[in-house]
Motif scaffolding. Sequence first.
Motif, PDB file in Angstrom:
ATOM      1  N   GLY A   7       0.835  -1.201   0.000  1.00 42.11           N
ATOM      2  CA  GLY A   7       0.000   0.000   0.000  1.00 42.11           C
ATOM      3  C   GLY A   7       0.864   1.243   0.000  1.00 42.11           C
ATOM      4  O   GLY A   7       2.009   1.221   0.457  1.00 42.11           O
ATOM      5  N   GLU A  38      -0.829   0.839  -7.216  1.00 44.55           N
ATOM      6  CA  GLU A  38      -1.062   1.261  -5.835  1.00 44.55           C
ATOM      7  C   GLU A  38      -1.445   2.733  -5.776  1.00 44.55           C
ATOM      8  O   GLU A  38      -2.324   3.128  -5.014  1.00 44.55           O
ATOM      9  N   LYS A  41      -5.022   3.056  -6.978  1.00 44.20           N
ATOM     10  CA  LYS A  41      -5.929   2.537  -5.961  1.00 44.20           C
ATOM     11  C   LYS A  41      -6.111   3.587  -4.856  1.00 44.20           C
ATOM     12  O   LYS A  41      -7.228   3.848  -4.403  1.00 44.20           O
ATOM     13  N   TYR A  42      -5.011   4.203  -4.437  1.00 45.60           N
ATOM     14  CA  TYR A  42      -5.059   5.234  -3.399  1.00 45.60           C
ATOM     15  C   TYR A  42      -5.893   6.426  -3.875  1.00 45.60           C
ATOM     16  O   TYR A  42      -6.730   6.945  -3.125  1.00 45.60           O
ATOM     17  N   GLU A  43      -5.696   6.852  -5.122  1.00 44.69           N
ATOM     18  CA  GLU A  43      -6.469   7.974  -5.664  1.00 44.69           C
ATOM     19  C   GLU A  43      -7.956   7.637  -5.703  1.00 44.69           C
ATOM     20  O   GLU A  43      -8.793   8.458  -5.361  1.00 44.69           O
ATOM     21  N   LYS A  44      -8.296   6.418  -6.085  1.00 38.03           N
ATOM     22  CA  LYS A  44      -9.695   5.991  -6.147  1.00 38.03           C
ATOM     23  C   LYS A  44     -10.320   5.993  -4.751  1.00 38.03           C
ATOM     24  O   LYS A  44     -11.425   6.496  -4.555  1.00 38.03           O
ATOM     25  N   GLU A  45      -9.602   5.438  -3.770  1.00 38.25           N
ATOM     26  CA  GLU A  45     -10.113   5.415  -2.401  1.00 38.25           C
ATOM     27  C   GLU A  45     -10.293   6.833  -1.873  1.00 38.25           C
ATOM     28  O   GLU A  45     -11.281   7.136  -1.205  1.00 38.25           O
ATOM     29  N   SER A  46      -9.358   7.720  -2.177  1.00 40.17           N
ATOM     30  CA  SER A  46      -9.458   9.114  -1.743  1.00 40.17           C
ATOM     31  C   SER A  46     -10.660   9.793  -2.378  1.00 40.17           C
ATOM     32  O   SER A  46     -11.394  10.535  -1.712  1.00 40.17           O
ATOM     33  N   THR A  47     -10.893   9.538  -3.657  1.00 37.19           N
ATOM     34  CA  THR A  47     -12.023  10.125  -4.365  1.00 37.19           C
ATOM     35  C   THR A  47     -13.336   9.603  -3.798  1.00 37.19           C
ATOM     36  O   THR A  47     -14.277  10.367  -3.593  1.00 37.19           O
ATOM     37  N   GLU A  48     -13.401   8.308  -3.521  1.00 39.07           N
ATOM     38  CA  GLU A  48     -14.613   7.722  -2.944  1.00 39.07           C
ATOM     39  C   GLU A  48     -14.882   8.291  -1.557  1.00 39.07           C
ATOM     40  O   GLU A  48     -16.025   8.584  -1.208  1.00 39.07           O
ATOM     41  N   TYR A  49     -13.841   8.480  -0.772  1.00 33.66           N
ATOM     42  CA  TYR A  49     -13.990   9.049   0.567  1.00 33.66           C
ATOM     43  C   TYR A  49     -14.500  10.480   0.476  1.00 33.66           C
ATOM     44  O   TYR A  49     -15.433  10.865   1.180  1.00 33.66           O
TER      45      TYR A  49
END
Length: 191
Positions: A7, A38, A41-49
Amino acid sequence: MKKFHIGPLVLFMLLVSVPEAFSETSLKKIPHEVLRKEHLKYEKESTEYKKAIDEEIASYKKACKKNKGEGCRNLGSEYTIGMYVVQDYSKAIKYFRKACDLNDGIGCNILGSMYFNGQGVKKDFSKAYKYQRKACDLNTGIGCTNIGFLYFRGLGVTQDYSKAMKYLRKACNLKEQNGCTIYKDLKSKGY
């Protein structure tokens, strides 16, 4: 080829904590595609949050427009804290006042606390009393504790130990722990 998962936070922590183990040469051993995946994935999780937070703020605004005190209070809290919206005490005061007008006891308590502390408004113990009193009348225990404190110290009201004890007792009856502790302590001292 064996797949492995690193991660971005773990990779960052490793880079910071063991820099010699991750020299430019050793980083070249981590496949570029793994680092890229990675990062995505981090950018996607940040956008979803961020999207979830925006939706939550929007739900507070919608609830407040529908005259739901809790929605106004939550919106006021967001503007006070300034974590997900730009901190703006004047907006916070506006939303807490509306929450209080809608008989949200916690909103009244927070508004009273802002006047007590001079947070976003001029310090005004009389207004602090007004809003804490309404919170207490709405059976919000912390409001009763705060009224007891104001009477005990004579802030915004004439000092009156019997009224202080009355409100602290009510706070205790409402299961507000601080009010109970103060009430029992003062009672044991003869107040």
